[in-house]
Write an enzyme that holds these catalytic residues in place. Structure first.
Site, PDB file in Angstrom:
ATOM      1  N   GLU A 250     108.702  65.721  61.047  1.00 21.92           N
ATOM      2  CA  GLU A 250     107.791  65.532  59.911  1.00 21.92           C
ATOM      3  C   GLU A 250     107.191  64.126  59.944  1.00 21.92           C
ATOM      4  O   GLU A 250     106.015  63.938  59.618  1.00 21.92           O
ATOM      5  CB  GLU A 250     108.500  65.796  58.584  1.00 21.92           C
ATOM      6  CG  GLU A 250     108.902  67.238  58.349  1.00 21.92           C
ATOM      7  CD  GLU A 250     107.749  68.229  58.222  1.00 21.92           C
ATOM      8  OE1 GLU A 250     106.573  67.812  58.071  1.00 21.92           O
ATOM      9  OE2 GLU A 250     108.018  69.436  58.288  1.00 21.92           O
TER      10      GLU A 250
ATOM     11  N   TRP B  14     100.245  69.986  61.892  1.00 22.09           N
ATOM     12  CA  TRP B  14     101.590  70.449  62.250  1.00 22.09           C
ATOM     13  C   TRP B  14     101.572  71.201  63.577  1.00 22.09           C
ATOM     14  O   TRP B  14     102.525  71.131  64.344  1.00 22.09           O
ATOM     15  CB  TRP B  14     102.176  71.312  61.135  1.00 22.09           C
ATOM     16  CG  TRP B  14     103.523  71.832  61.493  1.00 22.09           C
ATOM     17  CD1 TRP B  14     103.870  73.126  61.706  1.00 22.09           C
ATOM     18  CD2 TRP B  14     104.719  71.069  61.732  1.00 22.09           C
ATOM     19  NE1 TRP B  14     105.203  73.219  62.051  1.00 22.09           N
ATOM     20  CE2 TRP B  14     105.744  71.963  62.082  1.00 22.09           C
ATOM     21  CE3 TRP B  14     105.010  69.699  61.699  1.00 22.09           C
ATOM     22  CZ2 TRP B  14     107.035  71.564  62.377  1.00 22.09           C
ATOM     23  CZ3 TRP B  14     106.308  69.288  61.991  1.00 22.09           C
ATOM     24  CH2 TRP B  14     107.297  70.213  62.319  1.00 22.09           C
TER      25      TRP B  14
ATOM     26  N   TYR C 238     106.216  80.824  63.593  1.00 17.24           N
ATOM     27  CA  TYR C 238     106.854  79.731  62.854  1.00 17.24           C
ATOM     28  C   TYR C 238     106.962  80.092  61.368  1.00 17.24           C
ATOM     29  O   TYR C 238     108.026  79.946  60.752  1.00 17.24           O
ATOM     30  CB  TYR C 238     106.073  78.427  63.048  1.00 17.24           C
ATOM     31  CG  TYR C 238     106.580  77.274  62.212  1.00 17.24           C
ATOM     32  CD1 TYR C 238     107.808  76.681  62.504  1.00 17.24           C
ATOM     33  CD2 TYR C 238     105.841  76.794  61.138  1.00 17.24           C
ATOM     34  CE1 TYR C 238     108.288  75.629  61.719  1.00 17.24           C
ATOM     35  CE2 TYR C 238     106.308  75.742  60.368  1.00 17.24           C
ATOM     36  CZ  TYR C 238     107.523  75.163  60.656  1.00 17.24           C
ATOM     37  OH  TYR C 238     107.996  74.117  59.885  1.00 17.24           O
TER      38      TYR C 238
END
Length: 195
Positions: free
Chosen positions: A50, A58, A28
């Site tokens: 988000e 995350w 990522y």
């Protein structure tokens, strides 16, 4: 133990230290985070993810992203805007996503707001809040990376004024980082100058 400076990854290249905690993060970090994202649906997906990340790590969202994409019709604004109460109940029962009622409702509500925008308007709107890249030096350590900036506060206020939800200043800054509006890769990170 890191002092927040870039660390050598499995291949010996220096990376932001957060990227080395899992294999998922390495790819990522190297391939997505901080790279420019354009397109209304792509940006809607990032806004939505988000928002779901708020209060969570995350990695939790990243690992469930395929489930989110399936559950939310690929984050196509027009499709999500047409979701019904039955879709809401389906989402609340879907173990492939974060089943948070407020965040699900916000995602659908945001799609309904954005469905009335002209094509390309969300992209232009978000990118109009990108700061001058020369305005801030490259961060040397994680301590140099702010959680909020004047630009993210302005973006948050502007999105809220237009009717979007779950877009506070910290979430807006995370969006700016993830979508390449700012480059918060550390100064010596291999991904800092990647195309």
């Amino acid at each position: 133990m890191s002092d927040g400076a870039a660390l050598a990854g499995p291949d010996g290249a220096l990376r932001c230290p957060w990227a080395l905690s899992t294999e998922d993060y390495v790819s990522y970090h190297d391939e997505e985070w901080g790279r420019p994202v354009h397109g209304d649906d792509a940006l809607f997906e990032r806004i939505s993810l988000e928002a779901f990340q708020s209060g969570l790590s995350w990695i939790t969202i990243l690992r469930r992203r395929p489930g989110f994409r399936t559950a939310f019709a690929g984050f196509r604004i027009e499709k999500v805007a047409a979701f019904t109460d039955e879709d809401r109940e389906r989402l609340l029962a879907d173990p492939g996503i974060i089943r948070n009622r407020a965040k699900i409702d916000a995602t659908v509500a945001n799609a309904r707001v954005l469905a009335d925008w002209a094509e390309g308007e969300l992209d232009e709107f978000i990118w109009s809040h990108a700061p001058d890249p020369a305005a801030r030096p490259a961060p040397k350590t994680l301590a140099d990376v702010p959680p909020v900036t004047p630009e993210s506060t302005a973006l948050s206020k502007a999105l809220k004024k237009r009717g979007l939800r779950f877009v506070g200043p910290t979430t807006a800054y995370a969006l700016m980082q993830a979508c390449g509006l700012v480059n918060d890769h550390l100064e010596t990170c291999v991904a800092r100058s990647a195309p």
